[in-house]
Design a protein around this motif. Structure first.
Motif, PDB file in Angstrom:
ATOM      1  N   VAL A  37      36.915  35.991  36.209  1.00 38.10           N
ATOM      2  CA  VAL A  37      36.446  34.815  36.776  1.00 38.10           C
ATOM      3  C   VAL A  37      37.484  34.405  37.356  1.00 38.10           C
ATOM      4  CG1 VAL A  37      35.049  32.981  37.666  1.00 38.10           C
ATOM      5  CG2 VAL A  37      33.595  34.433  36.667  1.00 38.10           C
ATOM      6  N   GLY A  38      38.366  33.383  36.567  1.00 33.78           N
ATOM      7  CA  GLY A  38      39.343  33.084  37.184  1.00 33.78           C
ATOM      8  C   GLY A  38      40.418  34.029  37.787  1.00 33.78           C
ATOM      9  N   MET A  39      41.130  34.800  37.036  1.00 33.40           N
ATOM     10  CA  MET A  39      41.809  36.159  37.635  1.00 33.40           C
ATOM     11  C   MET A  39      41.389  36.686  38.908  1.00 33.40           C
ATOM     12  SD  MET A  39      44.535  37.740  37.432  1.00 33.40           S
ATOM     13  CE  MET A  39      44.832  37.219  35.285  1.00 33.40           C
ATOM     14  N   GLY A  40      39.608  36.880  38.964  1.00 30.24           N
ATOM     15  CA  GLY A  40      38.726  36.872  40.588  1.00 30.24           C
ATOM     16  C   GLY A  40      39.396  36.056  41.574  1.00 30.24           C
ATOM     17  N   LEU A  41      39.595  34.890  40.881  1.00 28.80           N
ATOM     18  CA  LEU A  41      40.150  33.790  42.079  1.00 28.80           C
ATOM     19  C   LEU A  41      41.001  33.990  42.870  1.00 28.80           C
ATOM     20  CD1 LEU A  41      37.975  30.448  40.730  1.00 28.80           C
ATOM     21  CD2 LEU A  41      37.279  32.166  42.447  1.00 28.80           C
ATOM     22  N   CYS A  42      42.551  33.957  41.848  1.00 31.61           N
ATOM     23  CA  CYS A  42      43.753  34.353  42.026  1.00 31.61           C
ATOM     24  C   CYS A  42      43.794  35.740  42.730  1.00 31.61           C
ATOM     25  CB  CYS A  42      44.668  35.649  40.794  1.00 31.61           C
ATOM     26  SG  CYS A  42      44.357  33.326  39.765  1.00 31.61           S
ATOM     27  N   VAL A  43      43.122  36.845  42.727  1.00 27.27           N
ATOM     28  CA  VAL A  43      42.712  37.910  43.914  1.00 27.27           C
ATOM     29  C   VAL A  43      42.891  37.856  45.076  1.00 27.27           C
ATOM     30  CG1 VAL A  43      41.832  40.471  43.581  1.00 27.27           C
ATOM     31  CG2 VAL A  43      42.189  39.543  41.689  1.00 27.27           C
ATOM     32  N   VAL A  44      41.496  36.768  45.147  1.00 29.22           N
ATOM     33  CA  VAL A  44      41.042  35.970  46.715  1.00 29.22           C
ATOM     34  C   VAL A  44      42.441  35.281  46.907  1.00 29.22           C
ATOM     35  CG1 VAL A  44      40.143  34.183  47.441  1.00 29.22           C
ATOM     36  CG2 VAL A  44      38.273  35.745  45.867  1.00 29.22           C
ATOM     37  N   LEU A  45      42.959  34.473  45.976  1.00 30.24           N
ATOM     38  CA  LEU A  45      43.837  34.091  47.123  1.00 30.24           C
ATOM     39  C   LEU A  45      44.942  35.242  47.147  1.00 30.24           C
ATOM     40  CD1 LEU A  45      45.667  31.199  47.371  1.00 30.24           C
ATOM     41  CD2 LEU A  45      46.336  31.902  44.997  1.00 30.24           C
ATOM     42  N   ALA A  46      45.352  36.064  46.424  1.00 30.47           N
ATOM     43  CA  ALA A  46      46.274  36.732  46.719  1.00 30.47           C
ATOM     44  C   ALA A  46      45.567  37.698  48.349  1.00 30.47           C
ATOM     45  CB  ALA A  46      46.374  38.168  46.194  1.00 30.47           C
ATOM     46  N   GLY A  47      44.845  37.926  48.511  1.00 27.95           N
ATOM     47  CA  GLY A  47      43.515  38.131  49.888  1.00 27.95           C
ATOM     48  C   GLY A  47      44.811  37.170  50.586  1.00 27.95           C
ATOM     49  N   VAL A  48      44.149  36.319  50.810  1.00 23.74           N
ATOM     50  CA  VAL A  48      43.598  35.309  51.919  1.00 23.74           C
ATOM     51  C   VAL A  48      45.567  35.202  51.950  1.00 23.74           C
ATOM     52  CG1 VAL A  48      44.086  32.599  51.945  1.00 23.74           C
ATOM     53  CG2 VAL A  48      42.436  34.001  51.349  1.00 23.74           C
ATOM     54  N   GLN A  49      46.694  34.745  51.547  1.00 22.22           N
ATOM     55  CA  GLN A  49      47.338  34.923  51.835  1.00 22.22           C
ATOM     56  C   GLN A  49      48.004  35.998  52.246  1.00 22.22           C
ATOM     57  OE1 GLN A  49      49.728  34.052  47.595  1.00 22.22           O
ATOM     58  NE2 GLN A  49      49.714  32.460  48.082  1.00 22.22           N
ATOM     59  N   GLY A  50      47.356  37.609  52.413  1.00 24.73           N
ATOM     60  CA  GLY A  50      47.669  38.640  52.846  1.00 24.73           C
ATOM     61  C   GLY A  50      47.473  38.783  54.264  1.00 24.73           C
TER      62      GLY A  50
END
Length: 238
Positions: A37-50
């Protein structure tokens, strides 16, 4: 070597899956689920930055709409799952009685979506192909290794297969970059990045167990800016 970045990324994805398999018996199920779940949130962050890199909302909306329609009609999500199921059937003799191999399809599909979708895979592959600069794919390799390690602790051996897919996917993008170079204007790259990052955001939501989106059906949208950018520019809409 043009495909060096793709090769390193593929190896890192496989190594991450292997490490996860080794840790699977030592890492509690609830801990693995929580970390994912925490890694999923990190992937969300990467998506937002992109997505923050810019791009026309109109063009991204068109790409998602048309790409989603294409992916839904040919059922890309179903094709990927079917491919994973076929692999599971072929390895049935090894999966019986072994929980680590119990769900080849789920591990393969989830890991493949994470390592293949998004701005880093697309832009990194193009950088490798056009300038032999592999730094983006090297950074992505580390991230994919960690993600696959966590995925493999709960989803088993199928995660390692994503390394083959990401290598082929990124190698083809890198090798094909010189051929489509005339179409790769900054505007095209920006909108490919924005569209891919939006899909990466959706993958992160799925990993965090917030949604259950068939992201694979939207994959064609990542490449539609190659056509849509010049088309909308000609119509004066950009």
């Amino acid at each position: 070597m043009v495909i060096l970045g793709a090769l390193v990324n593929g190896i890192a994805a496989v190594v991450g899956g292997m490490l996860g398999m080794l840790l699977g018996t030592k890492l509690r199920q609830d801990m693995g689920d929580f970390l994912m779940v925490g890694m999923g949130l990190c992937v969300v962050l990467a998506g937002v930055q992109g997505m923050a890199s810019g791009g026309s909302v109109l063009l991204v909306t068109l790409a998602i709409t048309l790409g989603g329609a294409i992916g839904h009609l040919i059922n890309l999500d179903g094709i990927i799952h079917h491919f994973g199921d076929r692999i599971q059937d072929r390895l049935q003799a090894f999966t019986e009685g072994n929980p680590a191999f119990a769900n080849i399809s789920a591990g393969f599909v989830n890991a493949t979506l994470v390592v293949c979708i998004g701005s880093m895979a697309i832009v990194g592959s193009l950088q490798s192909g056009l300038t032999l600069n592999h730094s983006t794919l090297f950074a992505k390799s580390l991230m994919d290794m960690v993600i696959n390690m966590l995925l493999a602790t709960t989803m088993g051996a199928g995660v390692m297969l994503s390394g083959i897919v990401v290598f082929v996917y990124e190698a083809l993008l890198s090798l094909g970059a010189s051929g489509i170079a005339p179409y790769l204007t900054q505007a095209v790259i920006t909108h490919m990045l924005a569209t891919g990052s939006l899909l990466l955001f959706a993958v992160g939501l799925n990993l965090a167990k917030i949604t259950d989106i068939k992201v694979a059906n939207f994959l064609p949208a990542c490449f539609l800016p190659i056509v849509l950018v010049p088309l909308l520019s000609t119509c004066g809409l950009m």
